[in-house]
Design a protein around this motif. Structure first.
Motif, PDB file in Angstrom:
ATOM      1  N   ARG A 122       9.098   7.938  -0.547  1.00  0.00           N
ATOM      2  CA  ARG A 122       8.511   7.473  -1.490  1.00  0.00           C
ATOM      3  C   ARG A 122       7.312   6.462  -1.411  1.00  0.00           C
ATOM      4  O   ARG A 122       6.292   6.042  -1.640  1.00  0.00           O
ATOM      5  CB  ARG A 122       9.155   5.404  -1.929  1.00  0.00           C
ATOM      6  N   LEU A 123       7.366   5.716  -0.099  1.00  0.00           N
ATOM      7  CA  LEU A 123       5.873   5.555   0.860  1.00  0.00           C
ATOM      8  C   LEU A 123       5.597   6.579   2.285  1.00  0.00           C
ATOM      9  O   LEU A 123       6.361   6.119   3.256  1.00  0.00           O
ATOM     10  CB  LEU A 123       6.318   4.609   1.487  1.00  0.00           C
TER      11      LEU A 123
ATOM     12  N   TYR B 152       3.316   3.789  -7.633  1.00  0.00           N
ATOM     13  CA  TYR B 152       1.434   2.126  -7.859  1.00  0.00           C
ATOM     14  C   TYR B 152       1.864   2.355  -6.303  1.00  0.00           C
ATOM     15  O   TYR B 152       2.967   1.686  -6.336  1.00  0.00           O
ATOM     16  CB  TYR B 152       2.037   1.996  -8.913  1.00  0.00           C
ATOM     17  N   ASP B 153       0.226   2.318  -6.402  1.00  0.00           N
ATOM     18  CA  ASP B 153      -0.287   1.380  -4.886  1.00  0.00           C
ATOM     19  C   ASP B 153      -0.319   0.118  -4.580  1.00  0.00           C
ATOM     20  O   ASP B 153      -0.412  -0.845  -4.389  1.00  0.00           O
ATOM     21  CB  ASP B 153      -0.821   2.580  -4.273  1.00  0.00           C
TER      22      ASP B 153
ATOM     23  N   CYS C 218       0.571   6.858  -4.929  1.00  0.00           N
ATOM     24  CA  CYS C 218       0.736   7.060  -4.019  1.00  0.00           C
ATOM     25  C   CYS C 218       1.283   9.172  -3.767  1.00  0.00           C
ATOM     26  O   CYS C 218       0.852   9.077  -2.569  1.00  0.00           O
ATOM     27  CB  CYS C 218       1.353   6.874  -3.276  1.00  0.00           C
ATOM     28  N   HIS C 219       1.441   9.058  -4.755  1.00  0.00           N
ATOM     29  CA  HIS C 219       1.156  11.506  -4.528  1.00  0.00           C
ATOM     30  C   HIS C 219       0.961  11.846  -5.436  1.00  0.00           C
ATOM     31  O   HIS C 219      -0.226  11.041  -7.105  1.00  0.00           O
ATOM     32  CB  HIS C 219       2.758  10.864  -4.812  1.00  0.00           C
TER      33      HIS C 219
ATOM     34  N   CYS D 112       1.050  -1.455   0.488  1.00  0.00           N
ATOM     35  CA  CYS D 112       0.055   0.331   0.012  1.00  0.00           C
ATOM     36  C   CYS D 112       0.551   0.915  -0.067  1.00  0.00           C
ATOM     37  O   CYS D 112       2.232   1.135   0.388  1.00  0.00           O
ATOM     38  CB  CYS D 112      -0.866  -0.198   1.455  1.00  0.00           C
ATOM     39  N   CYS D 113      -0.035   1.876   0.122  1.00  0.00           N
ATOM     40  CA  CYS D 113       1.019   3.471   0.451  1.00  0.00           C
ATOM     41  C   CYS D 113       1.968   4.153   1.486  1.00  0.00           C
ATOM     42  O   CYS D 113       2.994   4.716   1.304  1.00  0.00           O
ATOM     43  CB  CYS D 113       0.231   5.079  -0.259  1.00  0.00           C
ATOM     44  N   ARG D 114       1.725   3.359   2.201  1.00  0.00           N
ATOM     45  CA  ARG D 114       2.426   3.774   3.958  1.00  0.00           C
ATOM     46  C   ARG D 114       3.675   2.623   3.822  1.00  0.00           C
ATOM     47  O   ARG D 114       4.160   3.249   5.080  1.00  0.00           O
ATOM     48  CB  ARG D 114       1.382   3.347   4.487  1.00  0.00           C
TER      49      ARG D 114
ATOM     50  N   PRO E 231      -5.683   2.236   0.241  1.00  0.00           N
ATOM     51  CA  PRO E 231      -4.482   2.257  -1.049  1.00  0.00           C
ATOM     52  C   PRO E 231      -3.400   3.092   0.726  1.00  0.00           C
ATOM     53  O   PRO E 231      -2.230   3.317   0.646  1.00  0.00           O
ATOM     54  CB  PRO E 231      -4.809   3.633  -1.498  1.00  0.00           C
ATOM     55  N   ALA E 232      -3.926   4.143   1.400  1.00  0.00           N
ATOM     56  CA  ALA E 232      -3.763   4.358   2.502  1.00  0.00           C
ATOM     57  C   ALA E 232      -3.915   3.854   4.342  1.00  0.00           C
ATOM     58  O   ALA E 232      -4.894   4.875   4.432  1.00  0.00           O
ATOM     59  CB  ALA E 232      -3.128   6.114   3.123  1.00  0.00           C
TER      60      ALA E 232
ATOM     61  N   GLU F 153      10.604  10.311  -3.445  1.00  0.00           N
ATOM     62  CA  GLU F 153      10.471  10.075  -4.693  1.00  0.00           C
ATOM     63  C   GLU F 153      10.626  11.019  -5.656  1.00  0.00           C
ATOM     64  O   GLU F 153      11.265  12.453  -5.459  1.00  0.00           O
ATOM     65  CB  GLU F 153       8.336   9.909  -4.649  1.00  0.00           C
TER      66      GLU F 153
END
Length: 448
Positions: free
Chosen positions: A268-269, A392-393, A399-400, A209-211, A228-229, A261
Motif C-alpha cells: 500500500r505504501l 490515495y496520498d 501512490c501507484h 504520504c506514499c511512504r 507525495p514520496a 495493494e
C-alpha cells in the motif's frame, strides 16, 4: 339460395391471407415458379416480402440500443460527478450505550493494573476522511452527551449540567486527521467548553504520504509533506522539526502499510522505511495495536528499545467497533499530564479483537436515494473496465501507477445477452401477433 345480406357479409370478411400477407406473401407466387428461382433470388424474395417486418425489427433495436446508451452515459456520469449528495445520513447519530472495558479486559502488561485513563490514540473526523464531525467523534468515544442550559431572569444566573454514558469506554482521545491539525484543535476546544471534563482531547495530525503514515502528537501546527514520496532526508527533517516544538512522533500501522495493494504487486505504501531506519531517525514510538491487528514484531522491538507503544482504533466511520484502549495512570485529567505519562512509557493497553458489541447503523440519505437507481446502474456498467489508481496520498494524487483495463470478454458476453434478449422479444412478439390474428379470424368466421 343465399340472401343479399349474406353475400355482403361474406364479401366484407377478410381472408386468412389478408391477415398474414406480410409473413406469407411468398405464397402468392406459384410453387412451380418458386422452384425455378435460384437460391439467391429466393433469399432476396424472402427479405423483400418481409421488408416491413425487418424494418420494424431494426427500428426497435435502434431505439433499445439508444436508450441503453443514454442510461450508460447517465449512470457512469453520475458516478464520476463531483457534486453528488453524501450517500449516508450522519445527522442523527446517537451512541446511547455504555461499555466499561475494565469489567472484562485485563491490561496486556499484567503488572499494570491501576489506571484511570482509557485513550484512543488514532482517530479521524470530517476535517480529513472521517465521516463524523468532531462532536460526533467525541460522542462515539464517550457516549450520548446532553447539556442543559438554564437562565434566571432576575439573578442573571446561567448554569449547565452535563451527562455522558461512556459509550465505548474512553475518556481521552488523540484526534489525528490526515495532514491537518485543525480537527484536533477544534475537538480540543469543544471538549474544554462543552464536555465538562468528561473527555480529554490531545490534538495531533497524521502525516500522510506514499511512504509512511505517522502521528505527530501534542502539536498545534500542520506539517505538510513536501511531496507525495519524501526522501529519507526529508522524513528525518520533519521528525526533527516536530521534536523541536515538543511533539511526539508515532509511526502508524506498519502491517497495514506493507499489505499488498489490491490490483498490484506492491505494498500500500511503497518504499516504506524499515523499523530500524525509523528508530535511527529518532521516532518516539510505534502503533503496536491498530484496531484489532496486533503487530507482534514491532511490539517486541519497542519493548527491547524502550519506545512508546501506542494503540488506536483509526476510527473513520461510526459503524466501527472499539477494539483497543491505551491504559494510563495519570495524576490528573489534563492533556499535559497524560502526554507526560506517555513520554515516560508508563502505559499498557487493552485489546478486544472481536470489538464492542453495540453498533450504529447509518441510513442512506434521502437525496442520495433519489439518485441511487442511476448510480447503481452506473456501477453495473463499471464491470466492463477497471481503473486502478492505488492508494490515495491525501495530496491530490495516488501512490501507484494508474492501470486502465477494458474487459473485452465481459463486453462480448453482454452483447451476446442483448442479442438473445432482442431475438426473444421478437419471437414472443411474433407469437403474440399470430395468436391475435387467429383470434380475430375466428371472430370474423363466427360472424359470417
Amino acid at each position: 339460395m343465399e340472401t343479399h345480406s349474406q353475400e355482403q357479409n361474406r364479401s366484407q370478411t377478410p381472408s386468412v391471407k389478408q391477415f398474414t400477407s406480410t409473413s406469407l406473401s411468398t405464397d402468392d407466387i406459384p410453387s412451380t415458379s418458386q422452384h425455378n428461382l435460384s437460391k439467391t433470388a429466393k433469399i432476396r424474395l424472402f427479405f423483400k416480402s418481409r421488408k416491413p417486418f425487418f424494418k420494424g425489427v431494426f427500428i426497435r433495436t435502434a431505439v433499445f440500443i439508444s436508450i441503453l446508451a443514454v442510461l450508460i452515459a447517465i449512470g457512469l456520469g453520475a458516478i464520476y460527478s463531483d457534486h453528488l449528495p453524501r450517500p449516508e445520513d450522519f445527522s442523527r447519530l446517537e451512541f446511547d450505550w455504555k461499555i466499561n472495558p475494565k469489567e472484562y479486559l485485563t491490561p496486556f502488561n499484567t503488572s499494570f493494573q491501576d489506571y484511570n485513563v482509557l485513550l484512543d490514540g488514532h482517530s479521524h473526523s470530517t476535517y480529513s476522511d472521517g465521516k463524523m464531525n468532531v462532536r460526533q467523534l467525541l460522542n462515539w468515544h464517550i457516549g450520548k452527551f446532553t447539556r442543559f442550559h438554564s437562565f434566571h431572569a432576575f439573578k442573571s444566573l446561567t448554569y449547565s449540567i452535563s451527562f455522558s454514558k461512556s459509550a465505548n469506554g474512553y475518556n481521552a482521545v488523540i484526534v489525528s486527521d490526515h495532514n491537518s491539525i485543525r480537527g484536533g484543535l477544534v475537538a480540543e476546544k469543544i471538549a474544554l467548553e462543552e464536555y465538562n471534563q468528561s473527555i480529554v482531547v490531545i490534538p495531533a495530525m497524521e502525516y500522510t504520504c506514499c511512504r509512511i503514515h505517522m502521528n505527530f502528537v501534542g502539536i498545534n501546527t500542520t506539517f505538510f509533506p513536501v511531496s507525495p514520496a519524501p526522501t529519507d532526508q526529508e522524513l528525518q527533517q520533519v521528525i526533527n522539526e516536530v521534536h523541536k516544538i515538543g511533539g511526539l512522533v508515532i509511526v502508524n500501522h506498519i502491517p497495514w502499510s506493507n499489505t499488498t495493494e489490491s490490483g498490484y504487486q506492491l505494498p500500500r505504501l511503497p518504499n516504506h522505511p524499515s523499523v530500524q531506519q525509523l528508530i535511527d531517525w529518532g521516532v518516539d514510538g510505534f502503533e503496536v495495536m491498530h484496531g484489532s491487528t496486533f503487530d507482534l514484531n514491532t511490539f517486541r522491538i519497542t519493548a527491547e528499545k524502550n519506545l512508546i507503544q501506542m494503540v488506536g482504533t483509526d476510527i473513520h466511520h461510526p459503524t466501527s467497533a472499539a477494539e483497543t484502549w491505551l491504559t494510563i495512570q495519570s495524576p490528573n485529567m489534563t492533556k499535559e499530564a497524560i502526554l507526560n505519562e506517555i513520554r515516560n512509557r508508563r502505559t499498557s493497553f487493552l485489546s478486544d479483537p472481536a470489538g464492542t458489541r453495540p453498533r450504529v447503523y447509518v441510513d442512506y440519505a434521502a437525496s442520495y436515494n433519489m439518485l441511487r437507481p442511476l448510480l447503481d446502474m452506473g456501477s453495473y456498467f463499471t464491470m466492463f473496465y477497471s481503473d486502478s489508481k492505488g492508494m490515495y496520498d491525501f495530496q491530490g494524487s495516488f501512490c501507484h501507477p494508474q492501470v486502465f483495463k477494458v474487459h473485452g470478454n465481459l463486453i462480448g458476453w453482454f452483447v451476446f445477452w442483448v442479442v438473445v434478449f432482442i431475438v426473444s422479444f421478437e419471437v414472443v412478439r411474433l407469437g403474440f401477433l399470430w395468436i391475435t390474428r387467429k383470434i380475430r379470424h375466428r371472430q370474423w368466421s363466427h360472424r359470417s
